[in-house]
Scaffold this active site. Sequence first.
Site, PDB file in Angstrom:
ATOM      1  N   ASN A 110       0.831  -1.196   0.000  1.00  0.00           N
ATOM      2  CA  ASN A 110       0.000   0.000   0.000  1.00  0.00           C
ATOM      3  C   ASN A 110       0.868   1.248   0.000  1.00  0.00           C
ATOM      4  O   ASN A 110       1.979   1.250   0.523  1.00  0.00           O
ATOM      5  CB  ASN A 110      -0.962  -0.002   1.196  1.00  0.00           C
ATOM      6  CG  ASN A 110      -0.400   0.713   2.411  1.00  0.00           C
ATOM      7  OD1 ASN A 110      -0.429   1.953   2.500  1.00  0.00           O
ATOM      8  ND2 ASN A 110       0.149  -0.058   3.349  1.00  0.00           N
ATOM      9  N   SER A 173       5.627   5.118   8.749  1.00  0.00           N
ATOM     10  CA  SER A 173       5.015   4.840   7.447  1.00  0.00           C
ATOM     11  C   SER A 173       5.975   5.262   6.342  1.00  0.00           C
ATOM     12  O   SER A 173       6.543   6.355   6.391  1.00  0.00           O
ATOM     13  CB  SER A 173       3.707   5.611   7.293  1.00  0.00           C
ATOM     14  OG  SER A 173       3.246   5.529   5.955  1.00  0.00           O
ATOM     15  N   ASN A 175       5.022   6.007   3.384  1.00  0.00           N
ATOM     16  CA  ASN A 175       4.216   6.625   2.338  1.00  0.00           C
ATOM     17  C   ASN A 175       3.987   8.123   2.512  1.00  0.00           C
ATOM     18  O   ASN A 175       3.254   8.730   1.725  1.00  0.00           O
ATOM     19  CB  ASN A 175       2.864   5.901   2.245  1.00  0.00           C
ATOM     20  CG  ASN A 175       3.039   4.431   1.916  1.00  0.00           C
ATOM     21  OD1 ASN A 175       3.832   4.075   1.055  1.00  0.00           O
ATOM     22  ND2 ASN A 175       2.331   3.575   2.628  1.00  0.00           N
ATOM     23  N   THR A 176       4.587   8.719   3.540  1.00  0.00           N
ATOM     24  CA  THR A 176       4.599  10.172   3.708  1.00  0.00           C
ATOM     25  C   THR A 176       6.046  10.622   3.584  1.00  0.00           C
ATOM     26  O   THR A 176       6.886  10.238   4.414  1.00  0.00           O
ATOM     27  CB  THR A 176       4.032  10.580   5.080  1.00  0.00           C
ATOM     28  OG1 THR A 176       2.653  10.187   5.154  1.00  0.00           O
ATOM     29  CG2 THR A 176       4.137  12.087   5.286  1.00  0.00           C
ATOM     30  N   LYS A 211       5.839   3.583  17.188  1.00  0.00           N
ATOM     31  CA  LYS A 211       5.814   2.560  16.139  1.00  0.00           C
ATOM     32  C   LYS A 211       6.966   2.787  15.186  1.00  0.00           C
ATOM     33  O   LYS A 211       7.106   3.865  14.612  1.00  0.00           O
ATOM     34  CB  LYS A 211       4.488   2.591  15.380  1.00  0.00           C
ATOM     35  CG  LYS A 211       4.329   1.410  14.410  1.00  0.00           C
ATOM     36  CD  LYS A 211       2.897   1.263  13.940  1.00  0.00           C
ATOM     37  CE  LYS A 211       2.709  -0.012  13.119  1.00  0.00           C
ATOM     38  NZ  LYS A 211       1.300  -0.232  12.747  1.00  0.00           N
TER      39      LYS A 211
END
Length: 358
Positions: A110, A173, A175-176, A211
């Site tokens: 994703n 993440s 994705n940023t 995380k």
Amino acid sequence: MSMLDRLGQRLLFAFDPETAHGLSITALRCGLPVGGRTTRDARLTVSLCGLDFPNPLGMAAGYDKNAEVPDALLGLGFGFAEVGTITPLPQAGNPKPRIFRLTADEAVINRLGFNNEGHAAAEKRLAARKGRGGIVGVNIGANKDSTERIGDYERGVSRFAPYASYLTVNISSPNTPGLRNMQAREQLGELLSRVMAARAAATAQPPVFLKIAPDLLEAELEDIAAEVTEKRIDGVIVSNTTISRPALRSGNAARETGGLSGKPLFDRSTIVLARMRKLLGPELAIIGVGGVDSTDTALEKIRAGADLVQLYTSMIYAGPALPGRIVAGMVRFVEKERLKSICELRDSHVERWVSKPL
């Protein structure tokens, strides 16, 4: 999988992954699917950070991004559910398509980019469920175009501390753009200092977890462990998705950019988990995530050093009855092994996993 689960999966797989995800949220919001009778056994209880988890299996962040269905998830058999990632302002995320099923690998790639409805929408829902019971964590993030990302995390702490059983600071993440740079020691130290100050000033003081990514080098893990210990963070979640690509069988989809989750992530995330346990020592809490798809894999995360475990991707392939099956399997395991508590397993395979190369 039951026949009903197989039919449900076939129906959802007829849609693109993002549409299927939305349909599953709608189904849970409407009371479907109905989970089986939840297995409760005192030997599965985990007391951690002032919370009593009825069992060690949780739903990871990323599924219920907007805090729409945490109670429905708990009804499927999870001992806890984590909502988010939630950013201060609503954002659409990255261009579609941005979720790719790797069916042959039981995996997903994703590149969503923290698509969510923002703080205000999630706060309204969490405020409405306050007092219902059940452990619901809130995963907070920063907006992609924020000029002061640490401030976004401070706002997340202040806003959700009254409603969250625990808070998760998500800086892992892929994705940023630039987000994972916040795992570097200098930025991480400032972030954690300000997050903990925001918690101290809030009207409630839930535990705070960090995380992290599975793609960190040993020296980076050492820096993170040092900052977590120094800033008195309550625990670490290991791990987010990976940008690495182990041997995959799913053809073109496997070449998509983004974070890989599911079965191929199990080994790497478990090695990082064990290394963090060695670095942090026995006292700090660790939640193990990545490739959990059965009772055996959940138990192995605990043996590698996890107090609790989470899953998400495996439910796409195994259906909503999976958490109930895993928890029932844990009950059978503690009965067979005559354990007084599932916590007796923790750390029994740490050295085995630490010895494996990343």
